[in-house]
Enzyme design. Structure first.
Site, PDB file in Angstrom:
ATOM      1  N   HIS A 257       7.500  38.746 -95.743  1.00  0.00           N
ATOM      2  CA  HIS A 257       8.558  37.697 -95.948  1.00  0.00           C
ATOM      3  C   HIS A 257       8.590  36.155 -95.418  1.00  0.00           C
ATOM      4  O   HIS A 257       9.417  35.586 -96.396  1.00  0.00           O
ATOM      5  CB  HIS A 257       9.612  37.706 -94.553  1.00  0.00           C
ATOM      6  CG  HIS A 257      10.175  39.276 -94.180  1.00  0.00           C
ATOM      7  ND1 HIS A 257      10.069  40.422 -93.709  1.00  0.00           N
ATOM      8  CD2 HIS A 257      11.670  39.888 -95.215  1.00  0.00           C
ATOM      9  CE1 HIS A 257      10.379  41.527 -93.842  1.00  0.00           C
ATOM     10  NE2 HIS A 257      11.678  40.877 -94.492  1.00  0.00           N
ATOM     11  N   ASP A 330      12.531  44.511-103.694  1.00  0.00           N
ATOM     12  CA  ASP A 330      12.437  44.191-102.179  1.00  0.00           C
ATOM     13  C   ASP A 330      13.310  42.504-102.261  1.00  0.00           C
ATOM     14  O   ASP A 330      13.630  42.095-103.745  1.00  0.00           O
ATOM     15  CB  ASP A 330      11.302  43.970-101.019  1.00  0.00           C
ATOM     16  CG  ASP A 330      11.743  43.912 -99.634  1.00  0.00           C
ATOM     17  OD1 ASP A 330      13.185  43.610 -99.427  1.00  0.00           O
ATOM     18  OD2 ASP A 330      10.728  44.146 -98.631  1.00  0.00           O
TER      19      ASP A 330
END
Length: 610
Positions: A257, A330
């Site tokens: 992330h 993702d």
């Protein structure tokens, strides 16, 4: 963005590889004959005819899965309208569909999509209606991250199960299959038809800040069995399961992330450690596989993340592993995929690599137009888009979306959070709690000898839709079991003053339960447990996230691993402490010594009982 809020483990010890390895109505009518979910293969000629009638803009839209704020497809709250205008340039989900013709929408709690089951069902129906009423309108594939444990976007009163590592501690394929079947049935009743679960990563790195307890464990064979079982459960319920994060995110100390991880496994080690759960998922008929935003030089030495790697996604996943289902990225808002190329290049490169669904780009207009331009300028062919669109339409057809895109409120009442489902979650949880230390047979606590219990410890933000805080849930559960329990939150980094307050309170208790959360060598949590133990009161440490805490807590005469701080797992830990059930969980990961990470303190499979 995708998977936000899962947090950092805060652990730094890393085991050696050797140690770890040892241990529309027209459209709907036209396709109604496709049959129920996961029946015979859909009629490709009909689906190809749908693709042939799409405009290029519609084709591009089908490739995107996008977030949108609001509890309603047409009448969200003003704050959500404002957020949509700022981030997407539309007011509502209906406007998003009309402008971009997106093929999928992802639900998040923070986007206010998942307030409660009836609202979720209404939102899903509103989205389907908005899309199907468009010219050549198609049903929408609605998705979410409902892993259970620490990542869940739909909370109470839906049924919440233990997370993957807890299920790994239980070791039961039947439980994993039951979890998938019940969780899938509840999602389907609310109109959610694609779940980004299970996690197929093999977590061999205790310092992994992003996977950790979201993984079934460190043994690739055990992880493979549970992944396959959960996939079977979800897909039996008519919900597309998604194995993630290919080619494997279990051995990293960088969160994709916020950074760009590199997996240093050799090709041989990848085949031995990371590949088996994905092979098992494919053998189980997995509907979708999610990519990882990380680099694996042994599989592709270009320096590109796997999400943008043709050698990995086409060469290995499609050609070598024989997978022809949907490949979804993702979240494209994550740093791991944004660090090398700009946001306009990423979706184009992902499609060139072999991706079918582009998830949650930070700037949809930029990404959508970049793909459109790439086709118009010849970098991408329209035929390439058609391949992915056909895979997505096949999935929608298999899930019954052309035949029955809407859900009804009666189905919500009959399915979501039923007494039987909640009881099943409790039974599964009872088989997961792991007893690691029990000096002098301190546990189970006796209501006669230890009637007054003080519950202290970390109170991290409660996972979506659970009660929280953990100390309060534990104390409440112990009270229901006949103890007189009080809760005192001391936090994840207790100060000296906080510790002194807890020590003073302990002197009025007969026993202390300390909820710990990713304890490190210099952590105030460690000092808290040490000073509580020094009072002479019996101390029971309950690791409410990573089980590695036990290595840092030699002063605690009893230690349990609960693997998460969701209600169902905390209630199970309380029942074990009280002796209502015997501890049955076995470690699915090895725990290394705090002073020598090369040495295993507790191996995979370790666990005590009464």
């Amino acid at each position: 963005m995708h998977d936000t809020g899962t947090g950092s483990t805060g652990n730094t010890a890393q085991p050696s590889r050797r140690t770890v390895l040892a241990a529309t109505a027209g459209v709907t009518a036209a396709l109604a004959a496709a049959g129920p979910a996961h029946a015979a293969a859909p009629d490709d000629s009909r689906l190809r005819a749908l693709v042939s009638r799409m405009t290029l803009e519609e084709k591009v839209g089908q490739l995107f899965v996008m977030r949108v704020y609001g509890h309603s497809a047409t009448a969200p709250d003003q704050a959500d309208i404002d957020a949509n205008l700022k981030e997407i340039g539309v007011r509502t989900a209906a406007e998003l569909l009309a402008k971009y013709r997106v093929g999928g929408i992802i639900y998040f709690a923070w986007a206010h999509n998942t307030r409660e089951p009836h609202q979720i069902a209404d939102l899903s129906n509103g989205i389907q209606k908005a899309s199907l009423e468009l010219p050549r309108g198609l049903p929408v594939l609605i998705s979410t991250d409902q892993e259970h444990g620490i990542v869940a976007r739909v909370g109470k009163p839906a049924t919440l199960f233990p997370g993957a590592m807890a299920v790994g501690a239980g070791g039961s394929r039947s439980d994993a299959r039951t979890l998938g079947r019940i969780a899938g049935a509840e999602l389907r009743a609310m109109g959610i038809r694609q779940d980004y679960s299970p996690v197929a990563d093999v977590n061999v790195n205790p310092a992994n800040p992003v996977i950790g307890v979201r993984s079934f464990g460190a043994d690739p064979r055990a992880v493979s069995r549970l992944v396959a079982a959960e996939v079977a459960g979800y897909q039996r319920s008519g919900v597309a399961a998604t194995a993630k994060h290919f080619p494997g995110h279990g051995d990293t100390n960088v969160d994709s992330h916020t950074g760009f991880p590199t997996i240093t496994h050799s090709r041989e080690l990848w085949e031995q450690l990371d590949a088996p759960p994905f092979r098992a998922a494919i053998a189980a008929g997995i509907d979708s596989i999610m990519t990882a935003h990380l680099m694996v030089p042994a599989l592709d030495d270009s320096g590109d993340p796997a999400t943008l790697s043709r050698p990995i996604l086409t060469g290995i996943l499609r050609e070598r592993l024989g997978y022809d289902g949907v490949v979804v990225t993702d979240s494209l808002g994550m740093e791991g995929v944004r660090s090398k190329y700009g946001d306009a290049r990423v979706p184009v490169l992902a499609l060139k690599a072999g991706v079918d669904q582009l998830l949650n780009p930070p700037d949809l207009d930029l990404a959508w137009n970049a793909v459109l331009t790439a086709v118009r300028e010849g970098e991408l062919t329209e035929a390439r888009l058609d391949e992915s669109i056909l895979r997505v339409l096949r999935l929608k057809s298999r899930l019954g979306l052309f035949r029955s895109p809407y859900v009804d409120q009666g189905g919500v009442d009959r399915t979501v959070g039923t007494r039987a489902h909640l009881a099943a979650a409790d039974r599964i949880a009872e088989r997961t709690t792991t007893l690691l230390v029990n000096e002098g047979r301190l546990l189970p606590l006796s209501r006669r000898r230890h009637p007054k219990v003080l519950v202290v410890g970390a109170d991290p933000a409660s996972p979506s839709g659970t009660t929280g805080p953990p100390t309060g849930v534990l104390a409440g559960a112990l009270n229901e079991l006949g103890f007189t329990a009080t809760a005192l939150s001391t936090g994840t980094a207790p100060s000296a003053a906080t510790i002194a307050k807890a020590v003073a309170a302990a002197r009025d208790a007969d026993a202390v339960v300390a909820a710990t959360y990713n304890v490190t060598a210099g952590s105030g949590q460690k000092a808290l447990v040490e000073q509580l133990a020094a009072t002479g009161r019996p101390v029971v440490a309950v690791a409410i996230r990573n089980p590695y805490d036990v290595a840092q807590l030699p002063s605690a005469p009893a230690c349990l691993a609960a693997y998460s701080w969701t209600d169902v797992e905390l209630r199970s830990a309380a029942r074990v402490i009280a002796g209502r059930v015997k501890p049955r969980g076995k470690l699915p990961v090895p725990v290394q010594r705090a002073d020598d990470p090369e040495q295993v303190l507790y191996p995979v499979g370790y666990g005590l009982s009464y």
